[in-house]
Design a protein around this motif. Sequence first.
Motif, PDB file in Angstrom:
ATOM      1  N   ASP A 227       0.856  -1.182   0.000  1.00 17.33           N
ATOM      2  CA  ASP A 227       0.000   0.000   0.000  1.00 17.33           C
ATOM      3  C   ASP A 227       0.896   1.238   0.000  1.00 17.33           C
ATOM      4  N   TYR A 228       0.338   2.337  -0.490  1.00 14.00           N
ATOM      5  CA  TYR A 228       1.101   3.582  -0.547  1.00 14.00           C
ATOM      6  C   TYR A 228       0.231   4.730  -0.058  1.00 14.00           C
ATOM      7  N   VAL A 229       0.796   5.545   0.827  1.00 14.49           N
ATOM      8  CA  VAL A 229       0.075   6.686   1.383  1.00 14.49           C
ATOM      9  C   VAL A 229       0.909   7.939   1.182  1.00 14.49           C
ATOM     10  N   VAL A 230       0.315   8.957   0.587  1.00 18.65           N
ATOM     11  CA  VAL A 230       0.982  10.252   0.470  1.00 18.65           C
ATOM     12  C   VAL A 230       0.828  10.981   1.801  1.00 18.65           C
ATOM     13  N   ALA A 231       1.943  11.362   2.396  1.00 19.01           N
ATOM     14  CA  ALA A 231       1.938  11.935   3.741  1.00 19.01           C
ATOM     15  C   ALA A 231       1.068  13.189   3.821  1.00 19.01           C
ATOM     16  N   SER A 232       0.272  13.258   4.875  1.00 23.63           N
ATOM     17  CA  SER A 232      -0.606  14.403   5.123  1.00 23.63           C
ATOM     18  C   SER A 232      -1.001  14.408   6.593  1.00 23.63           C
ATOM     19  N   ASP A 233      -1.897  15.299   6.963  1.00 29.35           N
ATOM     20  CA  ASP A 233      -2.375  15.353   8.340  1.00 29.35           C
ATOM     21  C   ASP A 233      -3.209  14.123   8.709  1.00 29.35           C
ATOM     22  N   THR A 234      -3.654  13.381   7.698  1.00 28.12           N
ATOM     23  CA  THR A 234      -4.513  12.225   7.959  1.00 28.12           C
ATOM     24  C   THR A 234      -3.772  10.891   7.783  1.00 28.12           C
ATOM     25  N   THR A 235      -2.444  10.926   7.718  1.00 32.20           N
ATOM     26  CA  THR A 235      -1.678   9.704   7.459  1.00 32.20           C
ATOM     27  C   THR A 235      -1.985   8.602   8.470  1.00 32.20           C
ATOM     28  N   ALA A 236      -1.934   8.930   9.756  1.00 29.45           N
ATOM     29  CA  ALA A 236      -2.168   7.920  10.789  1.00 29.45           C
ATOM     30  C   ALA A 236      -3.566   7.312  10.652  1.00 29.45           C
ATOM     31  N   ARG A 237      -4.553   8.148  10.340  1.00 27.57           N
ATOM     32  CA  ARG A 237      -5.927   7.658  10.184  1.00 27.57           C
ATOM     33  C   ARG A 237      -6.006   6.705   8.987  1.00 27.57           C
ATOM     34  N   GLU A 238      -5.330   7.060   7.886  1.00 33.01           N
ATOM     35  CA  GLU A 238      -5.335   6.201   6.702  1.00 33.01           C
ATOM     36  C   GLU A 238      -4.688   4.851   7.004  1.00 33.01           C
ATOM     37  N   ILE A 239      -3.588   4.869   7.752  1.00 26.85           N
ATOM     38  CA  ILE A 239      -2.906   3.613   8.065  1.00 26.85           C
ATOM     39  C   ILE A 239      -3.745   2.751   8.987  1.00 26.85           C
ATOM     40  N   ARG A 240      -4.422   3.374   9.934  1.00 20.40           N
ATOM     41  CA  ARG A 240      -5.319   2.594  10.792  1.00 20.40           C
ATOM     42  C   ARG A 240      -6.449   1.984   9.964  1.00 20.40           C
ATOM     43  N   GLY A 241      -6.900   2.724   8.948  1.00 18.59           N
ATOM     44  CA  GLY A 241      -7.946   2.207   8.075  1.00 18.59           C
ATOM     45  C   GLY A 241      -7.495   0.999   7.269  1.00 18.59           C
ATOM     46  N   LEU A 242      -6.192   0.922   7.003  1.00 24.02           N
ATOM     47  CA  LEU A 242      -5.634  -0.206   6.255  1.00 24.02           C
ATOM     48  C   LEU A 242      -5.341  -1.409   7.143  1.00 24.02           C
ATOM     49  N   THR A 243      -5.453  -1.219   8.449  1.00 20.02           N
ATOM     50  CA  THR A 243      -5.053  -2.277   9.397  1.00 20.02           C
ATOM     51  C   THR A 243      -6.154  -2.571  10.406  1.00 20.02           C
ATOM     52  N   GLY A 244      -7.392  -2.576   9.949  1.00 21.51           N
ATOM     53  CA  GLY A 244      -8.504  -2.917  10.836  1.00 21.51           C
ATOM     54  C   GLY A 244      -8.664  -1.970  11.998  1.00 21.51           C
ATOM     55  N   LYS A 245      -8.321  -0.696  11.783  1.00 29.73           N
ATOM     56  CA  LYS A 245      -8.428   0.371  12.787  1.00 29.73           C
ATOM     57  C   LYS A 245      -7.441   0.215  13.951  1.00 29.73           C
ATOM     58  N   GLN A 246      -6.459  -0.673  13.791  1.00 34.66           N
ATOM     59  CA  GLN A 246      -5.516  -0.933  14.871  1.00 34.66           C
ATOM     60  C   GLN A 246      -4.244  -0.096  14.768  1.00 34.66           C
ATOM     61  N   GLY A 247      -3.749   0.140  13.577  1.00 29.66           N
ATOM     62  CA  GLY A 247      -2.407   0.677  13.375  1.00 29.66           C
ATOM     63  C   GLY A 247      -1.452  -0.473  13.095  1.00 29.66           C
ATOM     64  N   VAL A 248      -0.274  -0.160  12.606  1.00 28.71           N
ATOM     65  CA  VAL A 248       0.692  -1.201  12.252  1.00 28.71           C
ATOM     66  C   VAL A 248       1.418  -1.719  13.487  1.00 28.71           C
ATOM     67  N   ASP A 249       1.910  -2.939  13.378  1.00 31.45           N
ATOM     68  CA  ASP A 249       2.724  -3.493  14.456  1.00 31.45           C
ATOM     69  C   ASP A 249       4.037  -2.746  14.591  1.00 31.45           C
ATOM     70  N   VAL A 250       4.603  -2.346  13.437  1.00 37.90           N
ATOM     71  CA  VAL A 250       5.907  -1.677  13.423  1.00 37.90           C
ATOM     72  C   VAL A 250       5.877  -0.515  12.450  1.00 37.90           C
ATOM     73  N   ALA A 251       6.375   0.644  12.884  1.00 36.85           N
ATOM     74  CA  ALA A 251       6.584   1.781  11.990  1.00 36.85           C
ATOM     75  C   ALA A 251       8.076   2.121  11.996  1.00 36.85           C
ATOM     76  N   VAL A 252       8.635   2.296  10.807  1.00 36.00           N
ATOM     77  CA  VAL A 252      10.054   2.626  10.655  1.00 36.00           C
ATOM     78  C   VAL A 252      10.147   3.992  10.002  1.00 36.00           C
ATOM     79  N   GLU A 253      10.710   4.958  10.710  1.00 35.99           N
ATOM     80  CA  GLU A 253      10.811   6.338  10.219  1.00 35.99           C
ATOM     81  C   GLU A 253      12.200   6.567   9.641  1.00 35.99           C
ATOM     82  N   CYS A 254      12.262   6.952   8.359  1.00 36.47           N
ATOM     83  CA  CYS A 254      13.542   7.084   7.665  1.00 36.47           C
ATOM     84  C   CYS A 254      13.828   8.504   7.177  1.00 36.47           C
TER      85      CYS A 254
END
Length: 360
Positions: A227-254
């Motif tokens: 999946d690909y998300v263009v960073a914005s103010d709603t990024t976290a909400r979009e990622i939770r939407g892709l993961t059953g409203k949970q969020g990812v197990d791991v986030a790696v910031e580069c």
Amino acid sequence: MAVRAAVLPAIGSPLEITGIDLPDPGPGQVRVRLAAAGVCHSDLSLSDGTMRVPVPAVLGHEGAGTVVAVGEDVGHVSPGDGVVLNWAPSCGACHACSLGEVWLCANALSGAADVYARTTEGTDLHPGLNVAAFAEETVVSASCVLPVPDGVPLADAALLGCAVLTGYGAVHHSARVRAGETVAVFGVGGVGLSALQAARIAGASKIVAVDVSAEKEELARAAGATDYVVASDTTAREIRGLTGKQGVDVAVECAGRAVSIRGAWDSTRRGGRTTVVGIGGKDQQVTFNALEIFHWGRTLSGCVYGNSDPAQDLPVLAEHIRAGRLDLSALVTERISLDGIPAAFENMLAGKGGRALIVF
């Protein structure tokens, strides 16, 4: 002997492509003819003062080449050998090394303060991050070279010296991603693309790539992003939407930016792990309140050089390359000459992804 190099005359100044005089290798030193060097965002951070470096200096810390001469007391490489430059060699004697945390070696960058060459006018030059890879040839400590693993093309092997070790290590050593877990990678540059491939190798079930540029989606998906998300103010909400409203197990910031570090944290599930790889400036302040730290139960950790031991990890990476699981060419967006480094810096500032590879 004079060779061409990219010299940083002062912090904040543009690089100058000019001739420098390299000495013959002394005891415990190796002279290397570069085959290729990657242009890393850390080099930009050195040039603008985000990271301190003695100047004038020759930058470049991600490279590979062929040994052309060795000094006394060098036994693990010989003229003609292909080598990967290791910009952070461990001393084996400090407290961190005694704990097995060689990536935190207190003496790893001690060589960066040395004078290793001079301009043709006689000005002393320092080796940026020990190895000065933005040059046709360099002279380094023998501890800064490791043999190129069998089956890895010499030019591509340059990427093993930083981007791949860092991205792979962030996933496997720092975040310890397990098969079936979900992963988000913030920042689709050379390190981010390596992290995406590492997450795929680890067996992640969903891999979300995040970047400010929509143009990097093809690169990210080729590296393993589902999946690909263009960073914005709603990024976290979009990622939770892709993961059953949970969020990812791991986030790696580069990326090393406060907004993306905070976004990575907010995108991580309750009890998940957030690993910060990007190098940010002191002005990049990230804030958390005490209640959220308790409530979310997340782990936030820094990650230096992928928490890697190059001597141990290079053979592992080579096996992934030979088996077709890790594609170094997928990290390279352009191959340039030494004269192309200033333009490559401009591309990084503009947020263009991948890795420029200087081919000598």
